[in-house]
Design an enzyme around this catalytic site. Structure first.
Site, short mmCIF file in Angstrom:
data_model
loop_
_atom_site.label_atom_id
_atom_site.label_comp_id
_atom_site.label_asym_id
_atom_site.label_seq_id
_atom_site.Cartn_x
_atom_site.Cartn_y
_atom_site.Cartn_z
N GLY A 105 -3.56 -0.26 21.30
CA GLY A 105 -3.80 1.08 20.77
C GLY A 105 -4.91 1.78 21.53
N GLY A 107 -8.11 1.75 21.21
CA GLY A 107 -9.23 0.89 21.59
C GLY A 107 -8.92 0.09 22.85
N ILE A 129 1.32 0.95 14.62
CA ILE A 129 2.09 1.49 13.50
C ILE A 129 1.61 2.89 13.15
CG2 ILE A 129 2.63 -0.77 12.50
CD1 ILE A 129 0.51 -0.08 10.28
N ASP A 130 0.36 3.23 13.55
CA ASP A 130 -0.23 4.51 13.12
C ASP A 130 0.38 5.71 13.84
OD1 ASP A 130 -1.92 2.82 11.70
OD2 ASP A 130 -3.55 2.98 13.15
N GLN A 276 2.77 -3.69 6.05
CA GLN A 276 3.28 -2.64 6.95
C GLN A 276 3.27 -3.05 8.42
OE1 GLN A 276 1.43 1.38 5.36
NE2 GLN A 276 0.30 -0.35 4.55
O1 F6P Z 1 -4.38 0.54 13.47
C1 F6P Z 1 -3.48 -0.24 12.74
C2 F6P Z 1 -4.05 -0.55 11.38
O2 F6P Z 1 -3.11 -1.32 10.66
C3 F6P Z 1 -4.49 0.66 10.58
O3 F6P Z 1 -3.42 1.37 10.00
C4 F6P Z 1 -5.44 0.03 9.58
O4 F6P Z 1 -6.39 0.95 9.11
C5 F6P Z 1 -6.11 -1.03 10.41
O5 F6P Z 1 -5.24 -1.33 11.49
C6 F6P Z 1 -6.40 -2.30 9.66
O6 F6P Z 1 -7.10 -3.16 10.49
P1 F6P Z 1 -7.37 -4.69 10.13
O7 F6P Z 1 -6.11 -5.46 10.40
O8 F6P Z 1 -8.48 -5.08 11.04
O9 F6P Z 1 -7.75 -4.74 8.69
#
Ligand code: F6P
Length: 351
Positions: A105, A107, A129-130, A276
């Site tokens: 993504g 980052g 997914i975002d 998700q």
């Molecule tokens: O960027 C993908 C994502 O699933 C976001 O939708 C969500 O806010 C974040 O990653 C959750 O991150 P982690 O898996 O570190 O809790």
């Protein structure tokens, strides 16, 4: 040629499809050696690189598998210090990499850009997914997430209807409302709340009250980055060991607290979370991921480095990593789906 492949950041359905397509294209078209790097950039940051060779058999049969066979990390950041950046470059040189395919993504693209400035040839492949990567209209993983959320909404609709409740579903998506918007529309939500449009609690309550009076249940789909007018983001936790210091989460429950005193019906909230991100990619995501992986291999064979594969309309294209690093793509105020929602009577919490 020796080409490295890694998956960085949070996982999503379709990563294995990209790994497979990159590998098969490079093996078949130019006989390159393909080296899989474990756990994202973490695999380049230790004393010795963590790798495995990807041959035809290793990537066969993984098209439909969720997750990533290489593992990933949303914590490893070689740019965190000069020493770790130097270590990553040393490891890349020790592996004899002519180029690296970084699947991730925003980052991951920012890290890829930083390492490309240090001389590593990189091609980026956008995943999330975002669906919030700048310059890319559709990232793989998004379609699968929308399908998962839509199914969840449909299930909440039937139980909500049975009990005459107000059902809230909170989706992921960080600061972009793409998942909430598309899944909300697909699941026939009555209210869709996005990070891009601060919501009025009273406007949301008014929709539910009006439906209550007609004996109808209500379904509210809210993106995790949404916030009430004049209010703040709901933060689940802060982390210090990751490039993204904030994990969003909990706005669905916060909304439940705000709405319950204003309504007669019982209000219940469901936070869908990592469901998700898991599971097999949809056919759409399998095809898109395969196209992205194949395109990354074409860029490498053409010597077009420090680019990210993108999708514009129906066409594959590429953009310089410098243009996508450290940015994200939000739902614009004039997006046609917002107009559609309003015109068919879906509330966006405005008012
Ligand atoms: O960027 C993908 C994502 O699933 C976001 O939708 C969500 O806010 C974040 O990653 C959750 O991150 P982690 O898996 O570190 O809790």
């Amino acid at each position: 040629m020796r080409i490295g492949v890694l998956t960085g950041g949070g996982d999503c359905p379709g990563l294995n499809a990209v790994i497979r397509a990159v590998t098969k294209s490079l093996l078949r078209q130019c006989g390159a050696e393909v080296i899989g790097i474990h756990n994202g950039f973490a695999g380049l940051m230790g004393e010795a690189p963590q790798t495995r060779t990807l041959d035809w058999d290793r990537v066969s049969g993984i098209l439909m598998q969720g997750g990533t066979i290489l593992g990933t990390s949303n914590k490893a950041n070689p740019l965190a210090s000069e020493a770790s950046a130097a270590q990553a470059m040393t490891n890349a040189r020790a592996l004899g990499l002519d180029a690296l395919v970084a699947i991730g993504g925003d980052g991951t693209m920012a890290i890829a850009h930083g390492l490309s400035l240090r001389g590593l040839h990189i091609v980026g492949v956008p995943k999330t997914i975002d669906n919030d990567i700048v310059g890319c209209e559709r990232s793989f993983g998004f379609d699968t997430a929308v399908a998962t959320v839509t199914e969840a909404i449909e299930r909440l609709q039937t139980t909500g209807q049975s009990h005459g409740r107000v059902m809230i579903i909170e989706t992921m998506g960080r600061y972009a409302g793409w998942i909430a918007l598309e899944a909300g529309l697909a699941g026939a939500a009555d209210v869709i709340l996005l990070p891009e449009i601060d919501y009025s609690v009273e406007a949301v309550a008014a929709v539910c009250r009006e439906r209550e009076q007609r004996g109808r249940h209500s379904l509210i789909c809210i993106g995790e980055g949404a916030k009430p007018r004049g209010g703040a983001l709901t933060i689940e936790r802060r982390v210090t060991d990751s490039p993204d210091p904030i994990r969003l989460g909990g706005v669905g429950h916060a909304l439940r607290e705000q709405l319950q005193p204003l309504l007669q019906s019982e209000v219940r909230a469901t936070v869908l979370g990592h469901v998700q991100r898991g599971g097999a990619p949809t056919p759409f995501d399998r095809v898109l991921a395969t196209q992205f992986g194949n395109e990354a291999a074409q860029l490498i064979m053409a010597g077009r480095f420090n680019q990210m594969v993108t999708l514009r309309g129906e066409r594959l294209a590429s953009l310089p990593l410098a243009e996508v690093a450290h940015q994200s793509r939000h739902v614009p105020a004039d997006h046609p789906l917002l107009r559609t929602a309003r015109q068919i009577g879906v509330s966006l919490g405005e008012g």
